[in-house]
Design a protein around this motif. Structure first.
Motif, PDB file in Angstrom:
ATOM      1  N   GLN A 212       0.841  -1.197   0.000  1.00 37.53           N
ATOM      2  CA  GLN A 212       0.000   0.000   0.000  1.00 37.53           C
ATOM      3  C   GLN A 212       0.877   1.250   0.000  1.00 37.53           C
ATOM      4  OE1 GLN A 212      -3.509  -0.041   0.175  1.00 37.53           O
ATOM      5  NE2 GLN A 212      -3.452  -2.264  -0.040  1.00 37.53           N
ATOM      6  N   THR A 213       0.579   2.192  -0.867  1.00 34.01           N
ATOM      7  CA  THR A 213       1.312   3.466  -0.897  1.00 34.01           C
ATOM      8  C   THR A 213       0.395   4.565  -0.389  1.00 34.01           C
ATOM      9  OG1 THR A 213       0.654   3.746  -3.202  1.00 34.01           O
ATOM     10  CG2 THR A 213       2.815   2.742  -2.790  1.00 34.01           C
ATOM     11  N   SER A 214       0.016   4.462   0.870  1.00 40.80           N
ATOM     12  CA  SER A 214      -0.915   5.412   1.465  1.00 40.80           C
ATOM     13  C   SER A 214      -0.592   5.518   2.945  1.00 40.80           C
ATOM     14  CB  SER A 214      -2.364   4.935   1.285  1.00 40.80           C
ATOM     15  OG  SER A 214      -2.557   3.695   1.945  1.00 40.80           O
ATOM     16  N   THR A 215      -1.377   6.332   3.653  1.00 38.14           N
ATOM     17  CA  THR A 215      -1.196   6.465   5.096  1.00 38.14           C
ATOM     18  C   THR A 215      -1.328   5.115   5.788  1.00 38.14           C
ATOM     19  OG1 THR A 215      -1.932   8.766   5.170  1.00 38.14           O
ATOM     20  CG2 THR A 215      -2.188   7.479   7.179  1.00 38.14           C
ATOM     21  N   VAL A 216      -2.318   4.332   5.383  1.00 35.36           N
ATOM     22  CA  VAL A 216      -2.502   3.015   5.987  1.00 35.36           C
ATOM     23  C   VAL A 216      -1.290   2.129   5.725  1.00 35.36           C
ATOM     24  CG1 VAL A 216      -3.909   0.915   5.939  1.00 35.36           C
ATOM     25  CG2 VAL A 216      -5.020   3.133   5.898  1.00 35.36           C
ATOM     26  N   GLY A 217      -0.764   2.162   4.503  1.00 37.47           N
ATOM     27  CA  GLY A 217       0.388   1.342   4.168  1.00 37.47           C
ATOM     28  C   GLY A 217       1.636   1.730   4.944  1.00 37.47           C
ATOM     29  N   PHE A 218       1.950   3.033   4.973  1.00 40.68           N
ATOM     30  CA  PHE A 218       3.143   3.488   5.683  1.00 40.68           C
ATOM     31  C   PHE A 218       3.004   3.249   7.191  1.00 40.68           C
ATOM     32  CE2 PHE A 218       3.484   6.458   1.915  1.00 40.68           C
ATOM     33  CZ  PHE A 218       4.540   5.768   1.349  1.00 40.68           C
ATOM     34  N   SER A 219       1.815   3.486   7.719  1.00 40.96           N
ATOM     35  CA  SER A 219       1.597   3.268   9.154  1.00 40.96           C
ATOM     36  C   SER A 219       1.716   1.794   9.502  1.00 40.96           C
ATOM     37  CB  SER A 219       0.220   3.798   9.556  1.00 40.96           C
ATOM     38  OG  SER A 219       0.115   5.183   9.313  1.00 40.96           O
ATOM     39  N   SER A 220       1.235   0.929   8.620  1.00 38.94           N
ATOM     40  CA  SER A 220       1.340  -0.517   8.866  1.00 38.94           C
ATOM     41  C   SER A 220       2.800  -0.959   8.847  1.00 38.94           C
ATOM     42  CB  SER A 220       0.543  -1.283   7.807  1.00 38.94           C
ATOM     43  OG  SER A 220      -0.828  -0.959   7.871  1.00 38.94           O
ATOM     44  N   GLN A 221       3.576  -0.407   7.924  1.00 33.85           N
ATOM     45  CA  GLN A 221       5.008  -0.732   7.909  1.00 33.85           C
ATOM     46  C   GLN A 221       5.677  -0.316   9.211  1.00 33.85           C
ATOM     47  OE1 GLN A 221       7.158   0.507   4.288  1.00 33.85           O
ATOM     48  NE2 GLN A 221       5.164   0.711   3.284  1.00 33.85           N
ATOM     49  N   LEU A 222       5.386   0.902   9.663  1.00 38.36           N
ATOM     50  CA  LEU A 222       5.991   1.390  10.897  1.00 38.36           C
ATOM     51  C   LEU A 222       5.570   0.529  12.089  1.00 38.36           C
ATOM     52  CD1 LEU A 222       7.631   3.468  12.473  1.00 38.36           C
ATOM     53  CD2 LEU A 222       5.594   4.914  12.576  1.00 38.36           C
ATOM     54  N   TYR A 223       4.277   0.239  12.175  1.00 41.85           N
ATOM     55  CA  TYR A 223       3.745  -0.582  13.258  1.00 41.85           C
ATOM     56  C   TYR A 223       4.412  -1.960  13.251  1.00 41.85           C
ATOM     57  CZ  TYR A 223      -0.080  -0.671  16.698  1.00 41.85           C
ATOM     58  OH  TYR A 223      -0.821  -0.654  17.845  1.00 41.85           O
ATOM     59  N   GLY A 224       4.522  -2.550  12.064  1.00 38.18           N
ATOM     60  CA  GLY A 224       5.113  -3.879  11.946  1.00 38.18           C
ATOM     61  C   GLY A 224       6.585  -3.895  12.299  1.00 38.18           C
ATOM     62  N   TYR A 225       7.344  -2.939  11.783  1.00 40.48           N
ATOM     63  CA  TYR A 225       8.772  -2.874  12.110  1.00 40.48           C
ATOM     64  C   TYR A 225       8.989  -2.629  13.606  1.00 40.48           C
ATOM     65  CZ  TYR A 225      10.311  -2.861   7.225  1.00 40.48           C
ATOM     66  OH  TYR A 225      10.591  -3.208   5.922  1.00 40.48           O
ATOM     67  N   ALA A 226       8.088  -1.880  14.243  1.00 38.20           N
ATOM     68  CA  ALA A 226       8.195  -1.651  15.692  1.00 38.20           C
ATOM     69  C   ALA A 226       8.055  -2.968  16.447  1.00 38.20           C
ATOM     70  CB  ALA A 226       7.126  -0.657  16.141  1.00 38.20           C
ATOM     71  N   PHE A 227       7.051  -3.781  16.071  1.00 40.54           N
ATOM     72  CA  PHE A 227       6.885  -5.093  16.707  1.00 40.54           C
ATOM     73  C   PHE A 227       8.124  -5.964  16.501  1.00 40.54           C
ATOM     74  CE2 PHE A 227       2.040  -4.790  16.667  1.00 40.54           C
ATOM     75  CZ  PHE A 227       1.947  -4.762  18.047  1.00 40.54           C
ATOM     76  N   LEU A 228       8.609  -6.007  15.255  1.00 44.21           N
ATOM     77  CA  LEU A 228       9.758  -6.857  14.951  1.00 44.21           C
ATOM     78  C   LEU A 228      11.019  -6.354  15.643  1.00 44.21           C
ATOM     79  CD1 LEU A 228       9.090  -7.425  11.136  1.00 44.21           C
ATOM     80  CD2 LEU A 228       8.697  -9.030  13.010  1.00 44.21           C
ATOM     81  N   TYR A 252      15.779  -3.711  12.709  1.00 47.34           N
ATOM     82  CA  TYR A 252      14.360  -3.524  12.398  1.00 47.34           C
ATOM     83  C   TYR A 252      13.828  -2.207  12.954  1.00 47.34           C
ATOM     84  CZ  TYR A 252      13.723  -7.998  10.161  1.00 47.34           C
ATOM     85  OH  TYR A 252      13.800  -9.037   9.274  1.00 47.34           O
ATOM     86  N   LEU A 253      14.362  -1.742  14.084  1.00 46.29           N
ATOM     87  CA  LEU A 253      13.964  -0.426  14.585  1.00 46.29           C
ATOM     88  C   LEU A 253      14.488   0.669  13.659  1.00 46.29           C
ATOM     89  CD1 LEU A 253      14.431  -0.782  18.457  1.00 46.29           C
ATOM     90  CD2 LEU A 253      12.294  -0.721  17.159  1.00 46.29           C
ATOM     91  N   ASN A 254      15.658   0.448  13.100  1.00 47.81           N
ATOM     92  CA  ASN A 254      16.205   1.407  12.145  1.00 47.81           C
ATOM     93  C   ASN A 254      15.323   1.486  10.906  1.00 47.81           C
ATOM     94  OD1 ASN A 254      18.294   3.174  11.008  1.00 47.81           O
ATOM     95  ND2 ASN A 254      18.800   1.435   9.699  1.00 47.81           N
ATOM     96  N   ARG A 255      14.770   0.351  10.480  1.00 47.07           N
ATOM     97  CA  ARG A 255      13.879   0.348   9.329  1.00 47.07           C
ATOM     98  C   ARG A 255      12.584   1.104   9.637  1.00 47.07           C
ATOM     99  NH1 ARG A 255      15.918  -5.079   9.506  1.00 47.07           N
ATOM    100  NH2 ARG A 255      17.490  -5.333   7.893  1.00 47.07           N
TER     101      ARG A 255
END
Length: 357
Positions: A212-228, A252-255
């Motif tokens: 996803q190239t939207s707010t939902v997509g970028f937020s999901s990436q951030l949320y996921g990388y935070a968990f990892l 992963y936090l750097n990502r």
């Protein structure tokens, strides 16, 4: 930008799935309608005769045809027969012909489980796919997700999303939206997670968000990388990528921070939602405030040393630097979306509902 992307998704969904009469949610009534599947031409067979045939074939150490197991699944007519079919699916999977289990047999198996109230069997065979050979396609995954969503069984739905993630099967837009909807429903209702759950949630959010190239997509990436990143800090890098479709290099936090910085540099209206930023900040704060004892600190040091031998600095030692970058990024207020992620998905759901006047 986010609203525009969601509106385009609504329009495409309505055009592709059709506006059925009555009320629908993420999938239309036409999409999940099984009447055409039930009315297709199929051969009628006695399950007792098919079972006897397969038992005799196995006793002679001969291969059972994939068509025989397909006929058995197609002729299921009760909950008890679902259990019998599970046994023969297992036997077939452990036979020389296991490679030839047909896609339509897998689809039929999931439909029969849903039809006769055996959702638990569908999920069990899906989670134990190596033992049963159940590797569904996107359409079958969508039907199973829709069933669990309507029953408010979001824990089971997340298990399905995890299997989609492990198969890296987020190719269809409908599967992406259903998966993200399930993930955020689950996160909204359950706050505490085991590290295994955090790993699965993180990987699912990242792989779906990358589509996803939207707010939902970028937020999901951030949320996921935070968990990892949290799992990487607490359990080591191997715990993150082992048996997972993830990269095996540390950071992963750097990502996660790179996602924030990249969004900040975009010229469009893409932003990152508050929940994702709060989740990353809470991880940084918990690490900075924690005071591990000598034994735990030594254990973390040994784990990091064995996994990241080429790097002199461990991820634990980089946390203060990461937090400084995080504060610098969050100081750019234009990057923070005033909508919460859950508000966006609630809006998406209400937009996809069709109510007949």
């Amino acid at each position: 930008m986010a609203a525009a992307v969601l509106k385009r998704g609504v329009f495409c969904a309505r055009r592709a799935l059709g506006a059925a009469a009555g009320r629908r949610y993420l999938l239309s009534a036409a999409y999940v309608d099984s009447s055409k599947w039930e009315n297709r031409k199929k051969e009628d067979h006695s399950l007792a005769d098919l079972a006897h045939l397969m038992d005799r074939t196995y006793e002679r150490k001969l291969p059972v045809s994939s068509l025989t197991i397909a006929r058995f699944v197609d002729n299921i007519s009760s909950r008890e027969e679902v259990d019998q079919a599970e046994y023969y699916l297992y036997k077939f999977r452990h036979s020389p012909n296991c490679w030839y289990l047909r896609d339509w047999t897998i689809h039929s198996w999931i439909r029969q489980c849903l039809k006769y109230g055996a959702q638990d069997k569908a999920l069990y065979t899906l989670k134990n796919k190596v033992q049963y050979g159940i590797f569904p396609d996107n359409f079958t995954f969508n039907i199973l997700l829709d069933c669990f969503i309507k029953q408010n069984k979001y824990e089971d739905a997340v298990s399905v999303v995890t299997e989609i993630m492990l198969q890296e099967n987020f190719d269809e837009l409908s599967t992406q939206l259903l998966s993200l909807y399930v993930l955020y429903q689950y996160l909204a209702t359950k706050r505490e997670h085991t590290w295994e759950e955090e790993k699965n949630l993180g990987a699912s959010l990242v792989l779906t968000g990358l589509k996803q190239t939207s707010t939902v997509g970028f937020s999901s990436q951030l949320y996921g990388y935070a968990f990892l990143g949290k799992v990487e800090l607490n359990k080591g890098l191997r715990a993150v990528y082992n048996l997972m479709p993830l990269i095996w290099t540390p950071g992963y936090l750097n990502r996660a921070l790179q996602v924030m910085e990249n969004v900040a540099s975009l010229s469009g209206d893409s932003k990152i939602c508050k929940e994702a930023i709060d989740a990353l900040e809470s991880i940084f704060q918990s690490v900075l405030e924690a005071k591990p004892g000598p034994e735990s600190a030594e254990e973390v040091k040994e784990v990091e040393k064995s996994q990241c031998a080429e790097s002199e600095e461990t991820e634990q030692s980089k946390v203060p630097e990461y937090y400084s970058r995080f504060k610098a990024s969050t100081s750019k207020s234009s990057q923070l979306n005033p909508w919460t992620l859950w508000a966006q998905f609630t809006w998406l759901r209400s937009s996809l509902e069709i109510i007949q006047v």
